[in-house]
Design a protein around this motif. Structure first.
Motif, PDB file in Angstrom:
ATOM      1  N   ALA A  53      42.942   5.536 -52.063  1.00 23.75           N
ATOM      2  CA  ALA A  53      42.141   4.406 -52.523  1.00 23.75           C
ATOM      3  C   ALA A  53      41.904   3.397 -51.411  1.00 23.75           C
ATOM      4  O   ALA A  53      40.827   2.791 -51.306  1.00 23.75           O
ATOM      5  CB  ALA A  53      42.827   3.726 -53.709  1.00 23.75           C
ATOM      6  N   ASP A  54      42.890   3.234 -50.537  1.00 25.32           N
ATOM      7  CA  ASP A  54      42.778   2.258 -49.442  1.00 25.32           C
ATOM      8  C   ASP A  54      41.912   2.789 -48.306  1.00 25.32           C
ATOM      9  O   ASP A  54      41.016   2.100 -47.819  1.00 25.32           O
ATOM     10  CB  ASP A  54      44.184   1.915 -48.953  1.00 25.32           C
ATOM     11  CG  ASP A  54      44.168   0.956 -47.776  1.00 25.32           C
ATOM     12  OD1 ASP A  54      43.273   0.081 -47.729  1.00 25.32           O
ATOM     13  OD2 ASP A  54      45.054   1.078 -46.909  1.00 25.32           O
TER      14      ASP A  54
ATOM     15  N   ALA B 222      38.200   0.826 -52.172  1.00 25.47           N
ATOM     16  CA  ALA B 222      38.515   0.175 -53.443  1.00 25.47           C
ATOM     17  C   ALA B 222      38.946  -1.261 -53.212  1.00 25.47           C
ATOM     18  O   ALA B 222      39.531  -1.608 -52.180  1.00 25.47           O
ATOM     19  CB  ALA B 222      39.618   0.949 -54.167  1.00 25.47           C
TER      20      ALA B 222
ATOM     21  N   ARG C 210      40.433  -2.783 -56.090  1.00 24.85           N
ATOM     22  CA  ARG C 210      41.477  -2.908 -57.104  1.00 24.85           C
ATOM     23  C   ARG C 210      42.072  -1.532 -57.383  1.00 24.85           C
ATOM     24  O   ARG C 210      41.345  -0.543 -57.492  1.00 24.85           O
ATOM     25  CB  ARG C 210      40.903  -3.465 -58.401  1.00 24.85           C
ATOM     26  CG  ARG C 210      41.907  -3.502 -59.554  1.00 24.85           C
ATOM     27  CD  ARG C 210      41.216  -3.641 -60.890  1.00 24.85           C
ATOM     28  NE  ARG C 210      40.235  -2.593 -61.132  1.00 24.85           N
ATOM     29  CZ  ARG C 210      40.554  -1.346 -61.534  1.00 24.85           C
ATOM     30  NH1 ARG C 210      41.819  -1.013 -61.713  1.00 24.85           N
ATOM     31  NH2 ARG C 210      39.599  -0.466 -61.744  1.00 24.85           N
ATOM     32  N   VAL C 211      43.396  -1.491 -57.477  1.00 22.44           N
ATOM     33  CA  VAL C 211      44.105  -0.263 -57.831  1.00 22.44           C
ATOM     34  C   VAL C 211      45.128  -0.615 -58.902  1.00 22.44           C
ATOM     35  O   VAL C 211      45.821  -1.633 -58.799  1.00 22.44           O
ATOM     36  CB  VAL C 211      44.823   0.378 -56.618  1.00 22.44           C
ATOM     37  CG1 VAL C 211      45.474   1.697 -57.027  1.00 22.44           C
ATOM     38  CG2 VAL C 211      43.869   0.592 -55.469  1.00 22.44           C
TER      39      VAL C 211
ATOM     40  N   GLU D  73      40.390   8.377 -60.905  1.00 21.83           N
ATOM     41  CA  GLU D  73      41.595   8.295 -61.706  1.00 21.83           C
ATOM     42  C   GLU D  73      42.461   9.530 -61.426  1.00 21.83           C
ATOM     43  O   GLU D  73      41.983  10.656 -61.509  1.00 21.83           O
ATOM     44  CB  GLU D  73      41.275   8.223 -63.208  1.00 21.83           C
ATOM     45  CG  GLU D  73      42.525   8.136 -64.069  1.00 21.83           C
ATOM     46  CD  GLU D  73      42.207   8.166 -65.557  1.00 21.83           C
ATOM     47  OE1 GLU D  73      42.344   7.111 -66.203  1.00 21.83           O
ATOM     48  OE2 GLU D  73      41.828   9.252 -66.054  1.00 21.83           O
TER      49      GLU D  73
ATOM     50  N   GLY E 101      34.912   4.815 -59.641  1.00 17.40           N
ATOM     51  CA  GLY E 101      36.197   4.975 -58.983  1.00 17.40           C
ATOM     52  C   GLY E 101      36.817   6.349 -59.254  1.00 17.40           C
ATOM     53  O   GLY E 101      36.151   7.303 -59.655  1.00 17.40           O
TER      54      GLY E 101
ATOM     55  N   THR F 252      46.651  -4.571 -55.981  1.00 19.18           N
ATOM     56  CA  THR F 252      47.327  -3.484 -56.692  1.00 19.18           C
ATOM     57  C   THR F 252      48.250  -4.052 -57.744  1.00 19.18           C
ATOM     58  O   THR F 252      49.014  -4.993 -57.482  1.00 19.18           O
ATOM     59  CB  THR F 252      48.142  -2.610 -55.706  1.00 19.18           C
ATOM     60  OG1 THR F 252      47.279  -2.209 -54.644  1.00 19.18           O
ATOM     61  CG2 THR F 252      48.690  -1.379 -56.398  1.00 19.18           C
TER      62      THR F 252
ATOM     63  N   LEU G 194      47.465   5.993 -53.710  1.00 23.89           N
ATOM     64  CA  LEU G 194      47.272   4.639 -53.174  1.00 23.89           C
ATOM     65  C   LEU G 194      46.626   4.678 -51.793  1.00 23.89           C
ATOM     66  O   LEU G 194      45.687   3.911 -51.506  1.00 23.89           O
ATOM     67  CB  LEU G 194      48.614   3.902 -53.126  1.00 23.89           C
ATOM     68  CG  LEU G 194      49.263   3.553 -54.463  1.00 23.89           C
ATOM     69  CD1 LEU G 194      50.657   2.962 -54.246  1.00 23.89           C
ATOM     70  CD2 LEU G 194      48.389   2.579 -55.253  1.00 23.89           C
TER      71      LEU G 194
ATOM     72  N   VAL H  56      47.051   6.494 -61.812  1.00 28.02           N
ATOM     73  CA  VAL H  56      46.619   5.629 -60.713  1.00 28.02           C
ATOM     74  C   VAL H  56      45.095   5.642 -60.726  1.00 28.02           C
ATOM     75  O   VAL H  56      44.474   6.700 -60.551  1.00 28.02           O
ATOM     76  CB  VAL H  56      47.151   6.109 -59.351  1.00 28.02           C
ATOM     77  CG1 VAL H  56      46.684   5.155 -58.247  1.00 28.02           C
ATOM     78  CG2 VAL H  56      48.657   6.230 -59.356  1.00 28.02           C
ATOM     79  N   ASP H  57      44.471   4.495 -60.974  1.00 28.68           N
ATOM     80  CA  ASP H  57      43.003   4.439 -60.979  1.00 28.68           C
ATOM     81  C   ASP H  57      42.533   3.289 -60.108  1.00 28.68           C
ATOM     82  O   ASP H  57      43.229   2.283 -59.927  1.00 28.68           O
ATOM     83  CB  ASP H  57      42.463   4.304 -62.399  1.00 28.68           C
ATOM     84  CG  ASP H  57      42.931   3.039 -63.084  1.00 28.68           C
ATOM     85  OD1 ASP H  57      42.285   1.991 -62.884  1.00 28.68           O
ATOM     86  OD2 ASP H  57      43.944   3.096 -63.819  1.00 28.68           O
ATOM     87  N   ASP H  58      41.339   3.440 -59.561  1.00 31.08           N
ATOM     88  CA  ASP H  58      40.772   2.415 -58.679  1.00 31.08           C
ATOM     89  C   ASP H  58      39.302   2.223 -59.009  1.00 31.08           C
ATOM     90  O   ASP H  58      38.719   2.950 -59.828  1.00 31.08           O
ATOM     91  CB  ASP H  58      40.971   2.812 -57.206  1.00 31.08           C
ATOM     92  CG  ASP H  58      40.265   4.101 -56.833  1.00 31.08           C
ATOM     93  OD1 ASP H  58      39.025   4.177 -56.998  1.00 31.08           O
ATOM     94  OD2 ASP H  58      40.949   5.051 -56.402  1.00 31.08           O
TER      95      ASP H  58
END
Length: 438
Positions: free
Chosen positions: A350-351, A356, A358-359, A424, A422, A316, A347, A374-376
């Motif tokens: 994404a986890d 993901a 990468r964030v 966004e 991903g 991140t 976050l 916030v994008d992943d």
């Protein structure tokens, strides 16, 4: 791939007492109705005042010499001044007229002297017609009936005395008009009473709706706060407890692993207790106190990302950028808390759900707008994802994010990231005070 977007939508019988501010009527104190009745009565007296002023010379010229002139002159003064003071200062003298209908009867008799002197074919006839109209507005249908009958009888006597050769239909025209205006005055009064009742009922409904909306808003906020804090921590405790149970059931359990898992459960439980105390403190905090202190959003976001990054979670990064002549803003605590909660939810999604690796979290202040992204590189939202589907299935994270954006007056977009890969999460809101902080 699904996309979710939301834009903020950033209180009758006869009148017994009538003072300046209220009136006792069938439906209670109705200030709006009172103001309308007062204005209507003043307009009637203003019209009477003008008609008396126009007809006074004819009445004085038609009076007999000596006592006749004196009586007519006195009648002119009494009727003119009575209409003037009620037109000029109804709030002060109106209650006297309301409490003593005999005053209007005396005014009617004085007006009869003028009518006899000037004749029924002058503008004083319109003054006669105004009396039952005023009585209907002020006293209701009983007052209208009495004064229409009294004024009609006076007009018939005047016609019989001054014009015995006139046609019967012509003699009955003004008395009939008095009956009509009395009915009109009474009808207007009833309409105003009903309007006042409807206004009170509408006000009561709006008050109930406002209370219901406030309760629903508080419930939604409590649900969001529980979801974003205690519920997630307890979910982590559940996973750690299940892992501890599996480790303990192994044929040769590792004491160090058991201790580490037990420590994790203890730390998570303490964190859940701390989050519960913080939530209770927020609920008991005085209204307006929460928004008093300013929060450095840049520092808070950096700390949030640093706290999130360690361990097996996605890599991140955080970056902040400003346009020319801008600086990153400090926000009221309540706004900062909602923004941080949106970032925290993105976050966690994404986890936990997007797999993901990468964030990236970005904060931008430029052109009068604050943009938080916030994008992943994860799997993205499942096809057909909607807020209604999420609500029905018990997934309240994205729903809470949109509600927080509505509260902030912000535009929130949740959809595919760069290259349709991903997810966004992008939030845009005006900078504080509608200007760029420098």
């Amino acid at each position: 791939m699904a996309t979710i977007a939301t834009t903020a939508r950033g209180n009758a019988g006869p009148l017994r007492r009538w003072g300046t501010a209220s009136v006792a009527a069938d439906s209670g104190a109705l200030p709006l109705q009172v103001n309308a009745v007062q204005a209507m009565c003043r307009q009637v007296f203003g019209f009477r005042l003008a008609m008396i002023a126009v007809a006074a010379p004819a009445a004085l010229l038609g009076a007999g010499p000596g006592l006749g002139v004196r009586l007519v002159g006195a009648a002119v003064v009494v009727t003119f001044m009575g209409s003037y003071v009620l037109f000029r200062d109804w709030e002060r003298f109106g209650p006297l007229l309301l409490a003593h209908p005999s005053l209007l009867a005396a005014d009617t008799l004085f007006g009869a002297l003028l009518l006899i002197s000037a004749g029924p074919d002058t503008t004083l006839a319109y003054v006669s017609v105004c009396t039952p109209l005023l009585a209907g507005i002020v006293y209701g249908w009983r007052g209208a009936a009495f004064f229409a009958s009294l004024q009609g009888l006076i007009l018939l006597l005047v016609h019989a005395t001054l014009g015995p050769g006139e046609d019967l239909a012509e003699s009955l025209l003004l008395p009939g008009l008095c009956v009509i205006t009395g009915a009109v005055g009474s009808t207007l009064r009833n309409l105003l009473l009903r309007f006042g009742e409807a206004t009170e009922a509408l006000t009561a409904v709006r008050s109930r709706l406002a209370v219901s909306e406030a309760v629903n808003s508080e419930r939604a906020q409590l649900a969001r706060d529980l979801h974003d804090s205690v519920a997630k921590t307890l979910y982590g405790v559940t996973l750690a407890a299940e892992a501890l149970a599996r480790s303990a059931a192994a044929p040769a359990p590792d004491p160090a692993a058991l201790k580490a898992q037990a420590d994790l459960i203890a730390r998570s439980a303490r964190r859940a207790a701390a989050e519960s105390r913080e939530l209770l403190s927020d609920l008991r905090r005085a209204s307006g106190e929460e928004g008093a202190a300013a929060v450095d959003l840049d520092a808070e976001l950096a700390a949030r990302v640093t706290h999130f990054a360690p361990g097996p979670r996605p890599r991140t990064t955080y970056e902040a950028r400003t346009g020319a002549g801008c600086s990153l803003p400090k926000l009221p605590r309540v706004q900062a808390r909602h923004l941080l909660a949106i970032v925290g939810e993105a976050l966690d999604n994404a986890d936990r759900h997007a797999a993901a690796t990468r964030v990236r979290v970005r904060l931008t202040a430029d052109d009068g707008l604050l943009t938080l992204t916030v994008d992943d590189d994860g799997t993205g939202l499942p096809p057909g994802t909607t807020l209604e589907n999420l609500r029905r299935s018990g997934h309240f994270g994205l729903l809470g994010m949109t509600e927080r954006a509505d509260f902030l007056g912000a535009h929130l977009h949740i959809g595919p990231g760069d290259g349709d890969r991903g997810t966004e999460v992008r939030l845009r809101m005006p900078l504080p005070s509608g200007r760029e902080p420098g």
